[in-house]
Design an enzyme around this catalytic site. Structure first.
Site, PDB file in Angstrom:
ATOM      1  N   ASP A 169      82.744  95.654  45.546  1.00 20.23           N
ATOM      2  CA  ASP A 169      82.370  96.851  45.968  1.00 20.23           C
ATOM      3  C   ASP A 169      83.623  97.364  46.399  1.00 20.23           C
ATOM      4  O   ASP A 169      84.446  96.394  47.194  1.00 20.23           O
ATOM      5  CB  ASP A 169      81.414  97.129  47.021  1.00 20.23           C
ATOM      6  CG  ASP A 169      81.723  98.361  48.240  1.00 20.23           C
ATOM      7  OD1 ASP A 169      82.323  99.163  47.314  1.00 20.23           O
ATOM      8  OD2 ASP A 169      81.350  98.083  49.296  1.00 20.23           O
ATOM      9  N   GLU A 180      82.517 103.174  45.257  1.00 22.95           N
ATOM     10  CA  GLU A 180      81.724 102.705  46.375  1.00 22.95           C
ATOM     11  C   GLU A 180      80.746 103.435  46.649  1.00 22.95           C
ATOM     12  O   GLU A 180      79.597 103.059  47.035  1.00 22.95           O
ATOM     13  CB  GLU A 180      82.689 102.374  47.517  1.00 22.95           C
ATOM     14  CG  GLU A 180      81.620 102.043  49.061  1.00 22.95           C
ATOM     15  CD  GLU A 180      82.578 101.572  50.119  1.00 22.95           C
ATOM     16  OE1 GLU A 180      82.118 100.534  50.809  1.00 22.95           O
ATOM     17  OE2 GLU A 180      83.489 102.244  50.245  1.00 22.95           O
ATOM     18  N   GLU A 181      80.826 104.874  46.803  1.00 22.93           N
ATOM     19  CA  GLU A 181      79.768 105.635  46.916  1.00 22.93           C
ATOM     20  C   GLU A 181      78.562 105.733  46.112  1.00 22.93           C
ATOM     21  O   GLU A 181      77.342 105.590  46.443  1.00 22.93           O
ATOM     22  CB  GLU A 181      80.332 107.190  47.233  1.00 22.93           C
ATOM     23  CG  GLU A 181      81.354 107.469  48.489  1.00 22.93           C
ATOM     24  CD  GLU A 181      82.458 107.151  48.193  1.00 22.93           C
ATOM     25  OE1 GLU A 181      83.237 107.240  49.304  1.00 22.93           O
ATOM     26  OE2 GLU A 181      83.011 106.511  47.069  1.00 22.93           O
TER      27      GLU A 181
END
Length: 621
Positions: A397, A415-416
């Site tokens: 991530d 990441e989101e």
């Protein structure tokens, strides 16, 4: 391979590093000129000694002259033959060099994806699940090890700085005005929350206005400050045949109300400077996230420097509900799908998830100048994704230091997106403090609920994901996600300082290092190369070095960047062929950063620099 120079005290040394091919060619020309000069000296000396003193007249003088001419002719022929031999040798060397360069560009030492080690292929078995001083388990461990159904571990209500302050704690109070005179009085905040959520849960359908009204009742300070326009716009823009949200809101409220019965043990904070682990059930996670949806967590609504939780990410969903932008529509579709699954008794997941914060002390960090490990296996592809083709590997991530980044705001990069398709990751924001330089977070067992397409503004929720990953002995899905935060370079050239290169090496190694020999390989890509302005070539080399030190293979996804794929394959092939070790590569990075420091506005390509330096070192052997 000869080790590169470590110091650059004058411009000539820097010029040698910038133009090693030119330097090598000039060296060869110089050596050839020296050989020709020495040959002429030898010829002249030979002529002088063989001719002897000069005699005039007589037959013997003529005979001496003929002998001298004959000897000069032989020497001349020898000289021509020698020059021809040298030219032939140079031609052969040039052809060999060209052939070697062609092999380096056309060949690959990379391995196919099928050779990458995955969790699903591991034969190692876990020991029984146990609690310890550094491992908190929120379920009844004894019951679990006996094979009974998952039950919460009973504990006590804790209101301390080292633990999550829970909405249902009797220590959580708020001031309300009641009676005819509207006198202020303190009441248990959970009583107010319960009253509002029970009102929503009792209804068949609930509107966004109803949700807003309930949330503001126990967050009165934010009346007029919090906006719910994004949630309202979202519900309005979804077609009627897909719009199930008015009937879902009551179910989320009912799930949130179960908190005192589902999470009965205090949740410790994963604080900086400490290695600690939390294991909890997927049901417990869904209950905590339902409370985050209804913004019930106390002391978590501000990130000002003097706030109690200023070092932690936000957890309440108010940031997601306000300030409508088009990308929030797709984010909310993923979140709503998650709640649709977990509020249905038939589809609610029944496993465990582990969150491990890892901290390395300075003494635990490698001395990169003395690391003798050679590069491990590498798979490079411009197709596929970490979360799909990297299933079963340690999936990286590309994190923010505050875990989850802008998932509860407008952020929508790697990441989101990862947190949206695996919403259970969001609960880590509740208890994970901002990551320090030698720290990471490893999540084992999270479930993927959604599929997607696109990136940033092209991101779209693409529907449900059918989970096929098996579970381990702790009832965790065999999915492992590693959150490591790269440095954010506001000035791009700052990344070419060795203090920052070393920091990134330590950060990657902290995440890549394993506890045993049977660890899965690593699925990663252009870590820190988007909004954080990282150099993809430098980040690729850094991750190769960290993986080599951790003795794990690397699957590198370039996300459609074919040029990076080809360049990485070629440089890896060269380094593997030369038997390059991590310490030598660290020395090359030191030289490279020194060159970047004096090149000012121009950019030096790292892969080209490594190729030229290695070839120059090889030619001088």
């Amino acid at each position: 391979m000869a080790a590169p120079n470590k110091h650059h005290n004058d411009s000539s040394q820097v010029n040698q590093l910038l133009h090693p091919d030119g330097q090598s060619e000039s060296c060869q020309k110089g050596r050839q000129s020296d050989r020709e000069h020495n040959s002429r000296d030898r010829d002249s000396s030979s002529q002088s000694s063989s001719s002897g003193p000069s005699w005039t007249g007589g037959g013997s003088g003529r005979a001496g002259g003929e002998g001298e001419q004959k000897e000069q002719k032989v020497q001349k022929e020898q000289k021509v033959q020698k020059e021809q031999k040298e030219q032939k040798e140079q031609k052969v060397q040039k052809e060999q060099r060209e052939q070697r360069e062609q092999r380096e560009q056309g060949s690959s030492s990379c391995c196919p994806q099928s050779e990458m080690k995955r969790l699903s292929g591991s034969n190692s078995r876990l020991n029984q699940l146990t609690c310890s001083r550094t491992h908190t388990v929120l379920i009844d461990v004894d019951a679990f090890n006996r094979g009974a159904r998952l039950m919460p571990h009973k504990g006590r209500d804790v209101w301390l700085s080292d633990f999550v302050k829970m909405p249902c704690s009797h220590w959580s109070v708020m001031t309300i005005k009641s009676g005819l005179l509207k006198q202020p009085s303190q009441v248990c905040r959970w009583e107010v929350i319960s009253k509002q959520l029970k009102g929503l849960a009792s209804k068949r359908e609930v509107s966004v206005d109803d949700v807003e009204e309930a949330i503001i009742k126990y967050n009165p300070k934010y009346k007029g400050q919090w906006s719910f326009d994004a949630l309202s716009s979202f519900v309005k823009c979804i077609p009627k045949e897909e719009n199930y949200f008015s009937t879902l809101f009551p179910k989320i409220a009912a799930l949130a109300l179960r908190l005192p019965d589902v999470v009965m043990k205090a949740i410790p904070l994963l604080k900086k400077g400490q290695t600690a682990t939390i294991t909890l059930s997927q049901v417990q996670i869904s209950c905590l996230l339902a409370n985050a949806f209804f913004c019930t967590f106390p002391h978590r609504n501000t990130s000002s420097p003097n706030a109690e939780y200023h070092g932690y990410p936000t957890i309440n969903f108010n940031g997601l509900f306000g300030n409508w932008v088009e990308r929030k529509k797709e984010k909310l579709r993923a979140i709503m799908h998650y709640f649709k699954v977990v509020t249905d008794e038939k589809t609610a997941p029944r496993g465990l998830v582990t969150f491990e914060r890892r901290h390395l002390r300075d003494a635990d960090l490698p001395n990169w100048r003395s690391c003798k490990e050679k590069l491990h296996k590498l798979h490079v592809t411009s197709h596929g994704s970490i979360e799909t083709e990297g299933t079963g590997m340690l999936q990286v991530d590309f994190a923010a230091s505050r875990i989850g980044g802008g998932v509860l705001g407008s952020g929508l990069v790697q990441e989101e997106i990862l947190f949206l398709i695996n919403p259970e990751l969001i609960v880590s924001r509740l208890f994970t403090e901002k990551l320090a330089d030698s720290e990471c977070l490893i999540i084992t067992g999270s479930q993927q609920f959604s599929t997607y397409s696109g990136f940033r503004d092209t991101f779209e929720w693409a529907g449900p994901h059918m989970e096929s990953v098996k579970r381990d002995e702790w009832a965790r899905l065999k999915r492992q996600i590693l959150a490591i935060d790269a440095l954010h370079f506001k000035h791009v050239r700052d990344q070419y300082k060795m203090i920052n290169v070393t920091r990134e090496l330590n950060k990657a190694f902290c995440g890549f290092m394993g506890d045993e020999n049977n660890e899965p390989d690593i699925a990663t890509g252009k870590w820190g190369c988007g909004a954080f302005n990282g150099d993809p070539q430098l980040k690729a080399v850094i991750q190769l070095m960290a993986a080599a030190k951790a003795r794990r293979g690397l699957a590198f996804f370039t996300f459609g960047d074919e040029k990076l794929k080809q360049g990485l394959e070629q440089i890896y092939h060269l380094l593997v062929t030369e038997g390059t070790t991590v310490d030598t590569l660290y020395g090359l990075l030191e030289d490279y950063c020194a060159v970047q420091a004096v090149s000012r506005d121009s950019h030096v390509d790292l892969f080209e620099f490594i190729k030229n330096t290695v070839r120059c070192s090889r030619s001088q052997l």
